[in-house]
Motif scaffolding. Structure first.
Motif, PDB file in Angstrom:
ATOM      1  N   THR A   1       2.147  10.073   4.915  1.00 43.49           N
ATOM      2  CA  THR A   1       1.853   9.252   3.463  1.00 43.49           C
ATOM      3  C   THR A   1       1.895  10.258   2.380  1.00 43.49           C
ATOM      4  O   THR A   1       1.488  11.395   2.322  1.00 43.49           O
TER       5      THR A   1
ATOM      6  N   GLY B   1      -1.692   1.941  -0.671  1.00 44.29           N
ATOM      7  CA  GLY B   1      -2.378   2.798  -1.480  1.00 44.29           C
ATOM      8  C   GLY B   1      -1.560   2.948  -2.954  1.00 44.29           C
ATOM      9  O   GLY B   1      -2.188   2.874  -3.897  1.00 44.29           O
ATOM     10  N   ALA B   2      -0.290   2.656  -2.939  1.00 44.04           N
ATOM     11  CA  ALA B   2       0.537   2.586  -4.202  1.00 44.04           C
ATOM     12  C   ALA B   2       0.009   1.400  -5.064  1.00 44.04           C
ATOM     13  O   ALA B   2       0.048   1.431  -6.311  1.00 44.04           O
TER      14      ALA B   2
ATOM     15  N   ASN C   1      -1.048   8.610  -3.069  1.00 43.14           N
ATOM     16  CA  ASN C   1      -1.290   7.203  -2.679  1.00 43.14           C
ATOM     17  C   ASN C   1      -2.272   6.919  -1.809  1.00 43.14           C
ATOM     18  O   ASN C   1      -2.985   6.037  -1.705  1.00 43.14           O
TER      19      ASN C   1
ATOM     20  N   ASP D   1       0.862   3.406   3.384  1.00 43.49           N
ATOM     21  CA  ASP D   1       1.249   4.019   1.804  1.00 43.49           C
ATOM     22  C   ASP D   1       1.675   2.965   0.515  1.00 43.49           C
ATOM     23  O   ASP D   1       1.210   3.226  -0.324  1.00 43.49           O
TER      24      ASP D   1
ATOM     25  N   LYS E   1      -3.406   1.984  -6.321  1.00 49.53           N
ATOM     26  CA  LYS E   1      -3.301   3.033  -7.530  1.00 49.53           C
ATOM     27  C   LYS E   1      -2.931   2.021  -8.872  1.00 49.53           C
ATOM     28  O   LYS E   1      -3.599   2.589  -9.976  1.00 49.53           O
TER      29      LYS E   1
END
Length: 307
Positions: free
Chosen positions: A198, A165-166, A202, A162, A169
């Motif tokens: 998650t 992914g954040a 994300n 997570d 992003k």
């Protein structure tokens, strides 16, 4: 077979229902416009059968890749230097790179931090290529073993995924979670936890169709249940076909009902990035080379998905 790529690189329904409502940032308000890609791993398996090495001469390898009419390439990276080496050849052969596969190890805190740092450095190096999707399949505890991650390790892995992914992003990229068969063991707890623990904003899903099928005991029921549960999180498909459980040389009719899959995704208004990955295994037929096979792949792909 599920460890080969890694070796080369060195409350369910409620939660799932909520996940269906989420939409990845890069697809919001627009249909995906990425050209069909092909993953390097399929070419590696064809070359290996001929006693050749894909990475030995990228100029020759990518010239053959481009000769098939494919316009987009999905490579795998473990370090920034590999990105820098590849970019000139993409330019030479007019290939784009909308997605890449990046190795990670996320189930231990210290190792996870290093892995996140490495993936983010690779993401920065990819800026000239305008890459939009980073696909990752977190390493197992030990490739080829039957050891499953503990609950604590799965919790750590989901937290790190997570976080990764954040951060991606923020760079305008989407992280897509990918699996082989190992994540489907033990009631598929690793697979489900990575998606349920998650944030859909994300972490999206790269559905490797055949690994989900094979990992669940060659089950289309399991495959299409995954589509029902997580369909809205699918941003990419890895596409492979088998007959009687054996990977075929080219994409066509076989064990998996791809027309049904295409319809299911269309009904969800999901337009994933399509990535061919028609690989070979020891028992695969031997009737054509990589160029011939990948030309055939595109014909059936267009018939099924209309692209």
């Amino acid at each position: 077979m599920s460890s080969n790529r890694r070796q080369f690189l060195n409350t369910l329904a409620v939660s799932a229902g909520a996940a269906l409502l989420a939409e990845p940032a890069w697809t919001q308000g627009k249909a995906a416009a990425m050209p069909v890609s092909c993953n390097q791993y399929s070419w590696i398996t064809f070359y290996a059968r001929e006693g050749r090495e894909w990475a030995a001469d990228l100029d020759v390898s990518l010239s053959e890749f481009a000769s098939t009419g494919l316009a987009a390439y999905e490579p795998a990276f473990t370090q920034v230097e590999q990105v820098n080496r590849l970019l000139p050849y993409l330019k030479k052969y007019k290939l784009v790179m909308p997605s890449v596969y990046v190795n990670s190890s996320l189930h231990q805190a210290e190792e996870g931090a290093k892995s996140i740092e490495s993936v983010l450095a690779i993401a920065d190096a990819l800026k000239p290529a305008d890459t939009k999707i980073i696909v990752t399949n977190p390493n197992p505890i030990k490739g080829g073993s039957d050891q499953n991650k503990s609950d604590a390790e799965l919790t750590e892995q989901a937290r790190n995924m997570d976080k990764l992914g954040a951060e991606l992003k923020k760079k305008g990229m989407t992280l897509a979670y990918h699996t082989h068969d190992v994540e489907l063991r033990a009631a598929a707890r690793e697979f489900h936890h990575m998606l349920l623990a998650t944030d859909p904003k994300n972490v999206s899903l790269c559905l490797d169709v055949h690994w989900v099928y094979r990992g669940s005991g060659n089950s289309q029921i399991a495959l299409f249940d995954v589509v029902k549960l997580y369909g809205k999180r699918i941003v990419e498909l890895h596409i492979r076909q088998s007959k009687d459980g054996i990977w075929q040389e080219s994409f066509g009719e076989g064990d998996i009902d791809y027309p049904r899959l295409a319809k299911s995704l269309n009904d969800l208004n999901v337009k994933p990035h399509l990535v061919l990955e028609q690989c070979l295994e020891k028992t695969s037929p031997k009737t054509m080379n990589a160029i011939e096979a990948h030309k055939i792949d595109q014909v059936y792909l267009k018939k099924v998905f209309g692209v």
